[in-house]
Design an enzyme around this catalytic site. Structure first.
Site, PDB file in Angstrom:
ATOM      1  CG  ASP A   1      -1.756   1.211   1.352  1.00 32.12           C
ATOM      2  OD1 ASP A   1      -2.683   1.365   0.542  1.00 32.12           O
ATOM      3  OD2 ASP A   1      -1.478   2.042   2.237  1.00 32.12           O
TER       4      ASP A   1
ATOM      5  CG  ASP B   1      -0.451   9.680  -9.653  1.00 32.59           C
ATOM      6  OD1 ASP B   1      -1.584  10.184  -9.599  1.00 32.59           O
ATOM      7  OD2 ASP B   1       0.022   9.162 -10.675  1.00 32.59           O
TER       8      ASP B   1
END
Length: 289
Positions: free
Chosen positions: A150, A171
């Site tokens: 993650d 992003d």
């Protein structure tokens, strides 16, 4: 984890984001000391513009293809051409010369092109298939580490870097309702761990009020030296479509604001937009006045 960037590679949002990323990488290489780059939502690294996903949407035709056509036709002034050269050189280097490129470099391949001996690139990607693809792209490359993890966790795991200088690109896909909240929280966490790093945070512009709230929350965070750059191509009347692209830049290199104030309006024109604007402003810490 349903978002797949292959449908959108090379679109106007990518062009704006990656042109700025290339400028940041160029500034990092201006000093001899090594640096590290962390890309928290890396994707697959390189995109096939002839594949089913890209051709189904055709978004690259309104983005990188149109910009290359303008550049090749001499439609950019000298200052804009110089500012965009680091980005366009990488795009052309990995594909057929001219406007008919068939592949497009995502942020991992773009950043990798600027690395020198001693520099390092750390890539985090949560989607299992995309992470496997990314590992294949950089298999055997000792300058690049790919982690199936993650991106928000990567901010804890990989900051601060041992090099003490570098860049963090955040992003996220913005497919979750709390991604704006996580963007602010993630920046606060990362900045606390590494206050001298350069941060580049991309965000979509759909509902203008959401972008304003993001800027206000960042101003209220107490983090200094926050620059916001935006490129929009639709008016604000509808919130069910992508109207533009924004970048939050923390600790931007000296005079980057001036470069963006010149480059983004020219980019807006080169992409053929008849609506929207290019806008650069300090959210905190500096003033263009």
């Amino acid at each position: 984890m349903n978002y797949r960037h292959a449908f959108h590679a090379g679109n106007p949002a990518d062009v704006m984001k990656h042109a700025i990323l290339a400028l940041l990488m160029t500034r990092l290489t201006a000093k001899a000391n090594p640096f590290a780059v962390l890309d928290t939502h890396a994707g697959i690294g390189r995109y096939d513009l002839t594949g089913d996903e890209a051709t189904r949407t055709g978004e690259a035709a309104q983005g990188i293809q149109r910009l290359l056509q303008a550049a090749d036709a001499g439609g950019l002034d000298a200052a804009t051409a110089a500012a965009l050269a680091p980005y366009l050189d990488v795009v052309r280097a990995g594909a057929e010369a001219g406007p008919a490129i068939t592949t497009y470099p995502g942020s991992p391949c773009l950043a990798r092109a600027f690395l020198r001996p001693g520099d390092r690139l750390v890539l985090a990607e949560l989607h299992p298939e995309d992470a496997r693809t990314l590992k294949e792209v950089f298999r055997g490359d000792r300058k690049v580490a790919v982690h199936h993890m993650d991106g928000w966790t990567a901010l804890k795991a990989h900051l601060p870097p041992k090099e003490k200088r570098g860049l963090v690109l955040i992003d996220p896909p913005f497919e979750a309702a709390d991604d704006f909240d996580r963007l602010v929280a993630g920046l606060a966490l990362a900045h606390e761990r590494w206050p001298t790093g350069i941060y580049a945070l991309w965000y979509p512009i759909k509902d203008r009020a959401v972008a304003w709230r993001l800027h206000q929350r960042l101003e209220d965070s107490g983090i200094p030296k926050i620059l916001a750059a935006e490129l929009t191509w639709n008016d604000d009347g509808r919130v069910d479509r992508l109207n533009g692209s924004g970048m939050i830049l923390v600790n931007p290199p000296w005079q980057l604001d001036e470069t963006l104030q010149q480059m983004l309006p020219a980019l807006h024109q080169a992409l053929g937009f008849t609506q929207g604007i290019a806008h650069v402003e300090w959210v905190a810490g500096e003033s263009t006045a």
